[in-house]
Design a protein around this motif. Structure first.
Motif, short mmCIF file in Angstrom:
data_model
loop_
_atom_site.label_atom_id
_atom_site.label_comp_id
_atom_site.label_asym_id
_atom_site.label_seq_id
_atom_site.Cartn_x
_atom_site.Cartn_y
_atom_site.Cartn_z
N LEU A 9 2.58 33.16 63.49
CA LEU A 9 1.30 32.41 62.54
C LEU A 9 0.66 33.36 61.81
O LEU A 9 0.27 33.37 60.48
CB LEU A 9 0.49 31.44 63.58
CG LEU A 9 -0.73 30.80 62.95
CD1 LEU A 9 -0.10 29.78 61.65
CD2 LEU A 9 -1.69 30.21 63.93
N LYS A 10 0.16 34.39 62.32
CA LYS A 10 -0.72 35.43 61.91
C LYS A 10 -0.30 36.97 62.25
O LYS A 10 0.13 37.26 63.33
CB LYS A 10 -2.31 35.25 62.42
CG LYS A 10 -2.85 33.88 62.12
CD LYS A 10 -4.24 33.66 62.71
CE LYS A 10 -4.72 32.19 62.42
NZ LYS A 10 -6.13 31.98 63.02
N VAL A 11 -0.49 37.73 61.39
CA VAL A 11 -0.15 39.15 61.64
C VAL A 11 -1.29 39.98 61.22
O VAL A 11 -2.16 39.74 60.35
CB VAL A 11 1.25 39.57 60.84
CG1 VAL A 11 2.34 38.54 61.33
CG2 VAL A 11 0.93 39.16 59.29
N SER A 12 -1.04 41.47 61.64
CA SER A 12 -2.04 42.55 61.61
C SER A 12 -1.33 43.90 61.50
O SER A 12 -0.47 44.04 62.49
CB SER A 12 -3.65 42.28 62.19
OG SER A 12 -4.40 43.49 61.97
N ALA A 13 -1.74 44.55 60.95
CA ALA A 13 -1.03 46.15 60.97
C ALA A 13 -2.14 47.06 60.82
O ALA A 13 -2.86 47.01 60.03
CB ALA A 13 0.34 46.16 59.87
N ALA B 150 0.46 43.60 65.27
CA ALA B 150 0.28 42.75 66.00
C ALA B 150 0.38 41.29 65.38
O ALA B 150 0.46 41.28 64.24
CB ALA B 150 -1.35 42.95 66.65
N ALA B 151 0.55 40.13 66.33
CA ALA B 151 0.58 38.95 65.58
C ALA B 151 0.19 37.81 66.90
O ALA B 151 0.32 38.08 67.83
CB ALA B 151 2.11 38.62 65.42
N VAL B 152 -0.09 36.78 66.53
CA VAL B 152 -0.62 35.74 67.04
C VAL B 152 0.33 34.48 66.66
O VAL B 152 0.80 34.35 65.55
CB VAL B 152 -1.90 34.97 66.67
CG1 VAL B 152 -2.17 33.73 67.43
CG2 VAL B 152 -2.87 35.95 67.34
N LYS B 153 1.18 33.82 67.63
CA LYS B 153 2.14 32.69 67.58
C LYS B 153 1.43 31.38 67.60
O LYS B 153 0.16 31.49 67.77
CB LYS B 153 2.92 32.68 68.59
CG LYS B 153 4.28 33.87 68.68
CD LYS B 153 5.26 33.64 69.75
CE LYS B 153 6.27 34.51 69.55
NZ LYS B 153 7.19 34.32 70.86
N THR B 154 2.08 30.52 67.18
CA THR B 154 1.33 29.01 67.02
C THR B 154 1.01 28.59 68.39
O THR B 154 0.14 27.64 68.33
CB THR B 154 2.50 28.12 66.21
OG1 THR B 154 3.55 28.15 66.97
CG2 THR B 154 2.73 28.52 65.01
#
Length: 178
Positions: free
Chosen positions: A108-112, A118-122
């Motif tokens: 769903l969301k990413v950051s680098a 890093a990422a967040v899933k649904t």
């Protein structure tokens, strides 16, 4: 091109990546490790479309790598990957065009940041990978990870941020706590 139809922007280390409202991905700037995703290492001073797809949802840029989520929930990465595995592809090979990270469709969301991602899933779970010299991945160790690893078992993560030097991450839960 129109300057009013940009939706998401990723900036870092003299490179810019952006997703337009039509779902196309564009990049320009410094490209020595292929972080623009254009299949080469040529620098560009004006926006160039990355492929022909119209399915890009969000983008994040690290020091020399980029990660993105498509509208189908798949995770993609490209750019510098040596030593730290910050692309999450299970190796330390650089890629100058987008490569899918695993087969899941629940991102769903990413950051680098510097050399971490890093990422967040649904489902609200938090995942990290890349450089981990100071334990910045939140996994309880100081070992680099070349593929996504779940941080704890909580399912209420909502936002993430990796700083530009990649030595800290912050995540916020759905209730607003850290």
């Amino acid at each position: 091109g129109s300057l009013t139809n940009w939706s998401v922007l990723g900036l870092n280390n003299n490179s810019t990546l952006a997703v337009k409202t039509d779902g196309t991905l564009w990049s320009w700037g410094r490209n020595q490790f292929g972080q623009l995703g254009l299949g080469n290492t040529t620098n560009y001073s004006s926006p160039k479309q990355v492929g022909a797809l119209t399915a890009w949802l969000t983008i994040a840029s690290g020091s020399y790598h980029s990660i993105s989520v498509k509208t189908d929930g798949t995770l993609w990465a490209w750019g510098r990957n040596t030593t730290n595995g910050q692309l999450g592809l299970g190796n330390t090979t650089n890629y100058s065009s987008p490569k899918q990270v695993g087969a899941l469709t629940s991102w769903l969301k990413v950051s680098a940041g510097g050399y971490s991602s890093a990422a967040v899933k649904t489902d609200g779970t938090l995942w990290t990978w890349g450089a981990n010299l100071n334990g910045e991945l939140g996994l309880g160790d100081a070992t680099n990870k070349s593929s996504p690893n779940q941080v704890g078992a909580l399912t209420d993560w909502s936002k993430i941020s990796v700083n530009s030097n990649g030595q800290n991450m912050i995540a916020i839960k759905t209730n607003g706590t850290l």
